[in-house]
Design an enzyme around this catalytic site. Sequence first.
Site, PDB file in Angstrom:
ATOM      1  N   HIS A 122      38.648 -29.169 -54.546  1.00 16.52           N
ATOM      2  CA  HIS A 122      38.119 -28.819 -55.869  1.00 16.52           C
ATOM      3  C   HIS A 122      37.686 -27.361 -55.863  1.00 16.52           C
ATOM      4  O   HIS A 122      36.824 -26.960 -55.073  1.00 16.52           O
ATOM      5  CB  HIS A 122      36.947 -29.736 -56.244  1.00 16.52           C
ATOM      6  N   ARG A 143      38.169 -26.625 -61.616  1.00 14.66           N
ATOM      7  CA  ARG A 143      38.173 -27.726 -60.628  1.00 14.66           C
ATOM      8  C   ARG A 143      39.569 -28.044 -60.081  1.00 14.66           C
ATOM      9  O   ARG A 143      39.738 -28.314 -58.903  1.00 14.66           O
ATOM     10  CB  ARG A 143      37.598 -28.971 -61.317  1.00 14.66           C
ATOM     11  N   GLU A 198      29.449 -35.033 -50.143  1.00 15.22           N
ATOM     12  CA  GLU A 198      29.034 -34.140 -51.232  1.00 15.22           C
ATOM     13  C   GLU A 198      27.886 -33.284 -50.699  1.00 15.22           C
ATOM     14  O   GLU A 198      26.803 -33.789 -50.393  1.00 15.22           O
ATOM     15  CB  GLU A 198      28.565 -34.947 -52.457  1.00 15.22           C
TER      16      GLU A 198
HETATM   17  O1  0X9 Z   1      35.047 -37.240 -58.205  1.00 16.14           O
HETATM   18  C1  0X9 Z   1      35.371 -36.752 -57.110  1.00 16.14           C
HETATM   19  O2  0X9 Z   1      36.521 -36.438 -56.842  1.00 16.14           O
HETATM   20  C2  0X9 Z   1      34.297 -36.547 -56.048  1.00 16.14           C
HETATM   21  N1  0X9 Z   1      33.136 -35.955 -56.620  1.00 16.14           N
HETATM   22  S1  0X9 Z   1      33.174 -34.391 -57.145  1.00 16.14           S
HETATM   23  O3  0X9 Z   1      31.965 -34.127 -57.893  1.00 16.14           O
HETATM   24  N2  0X9 Z   1      33.155 -33.415 -55.895  1.00 16.14           N
HETATM   25  O4  0X9 Z   1      34.369 -34.189 -57.904  1.00 16.14           O
HETATM   26  C3  0X9 Z   1      33.928 -37.871 -55.440  1.00 16.14           C
HETATM   27  C4  0X9 Z   1      35.049 -38.647 -54.842  1.00 16.14           C
HETATM   28  C5  0X9 Z   1      34.520 -39.831 -54.119  1.00 16.14           C
HETATM   29  N3  0X9 Z   1      35.534 -40.694 -53.655  1.00 16.14           N
HETATM   30  C6  0X9 Z   1      35.988 -41.731 -54.361  1.00 16.14           C
HETATM   31  N4  0X9 Z   1      35.481 -42.065 -55.499  1.00 16.14           N
HETATM   32  N5  0X9 Z   1      36.971 -42.412 -53.804  1.00 16.14           N
HETATM   33 ZN    ZN Z   2      34.837 -32.370 -55.497  1.00 19.54          ZN
END
Ligand code: 0X9
Ligand code: ZN
Length: 296
Positions: free
Chosen positions: A58, A109, A254
């Site tokens: 990201h 992003r 995170e």
């Molecule tokens: O949404 C995401 O891709 C991740 N959070 S972010 O704020 N960095 O974008 C979390 C991904 C966690 N993993 C899964 N949900 N499988």
């Molecule tokens: Zn992320």
Amino acid sequence: MTLDQIEWYLKELNTTHSSRLSVTSIGKSIEGRDIWLVHIRPRRCSVGGAVWIEAGIHAREWISPAVVLQMIPLFLEDCSRLETLDIFIVPMANPDGYLYSWTSNRLWRKNRRINSGGCDGVDLNRNWDFKFGLFSSDNPCSEDYRGSAGFSEPETQALKDAMLAVAGTSNLLMVIAFHSYGQYILYPWGWTTEEAPDTQKMIGRGELWATAAKKRYGTVYQVINAGGGLYLASGTTDDWAKGVLQVNYSYTVELRDEGAQGFVLSPDQIKPCSEEVWDGMKILLRAVGPGEHIFL
Ligand code: 0X9
Ligand code: ZN
């Protein structure tokens, strides 16, 4: 670091530490930039297994590549069980997006695919071909646009091909993807609230990480389930690693902070965040693979 600085640093490491480290390109981004893989070879015979670390998928989560880049010299210096591991690090999985977040939109992003209809980019952390499309957007204007198909993007193709190659030739113990923000250690699944294999082990090792990380500056990282504790999402690195590669340990970390600065974390947090993360990584890497039973 800017993208240029990151690439300069990786080239420098490749020449100055060639006895234990190599930097190779695993493929190109959609705009034609290299995606670099750093391989740190074990100091002793490779009995320890392999670990895969991903950062920068990201674009706006700048602390992710910063923290992971700081691990490289620490791995090289380490004289513990870590030196028996093959460490594979992709410090910058989304170079086009990262550059764009420096030049045009700090909060970008996705990658830089040009979609039809005027909204650009694919969320590379929704593009992995495992449970693709269940919990992600089909709207190119969304931040979590999944792309036209699983692995439609050259970045995720390059990552998965390299991960499959590593998993095919060595005992891949763990996959960790670094993101920000929120201060969580997330374990699969993300696509369902049902329990993934090895959940208790992932929680236990995640708690070891969090306890070690907290000791230095008191930073609290919560160990929670991605789907049940955060939100449902599919087509992510962690779920693909668990579901397809079937690694014992798959995490998304995170990093700092909890939201006060969010993605635009001030540079004075890079060093303390890197230090606490390294404290967590050292204990976690001792607690996976051969000898892990002593941590039970
Ligand atoms: O949404 C995401 O891709 C991740 N959070 S972010 O704020 N960095 O974008 C979390 C991904 C966690 N993993 C899964 N949900 N499988
Ligand atoms: Zn992320």
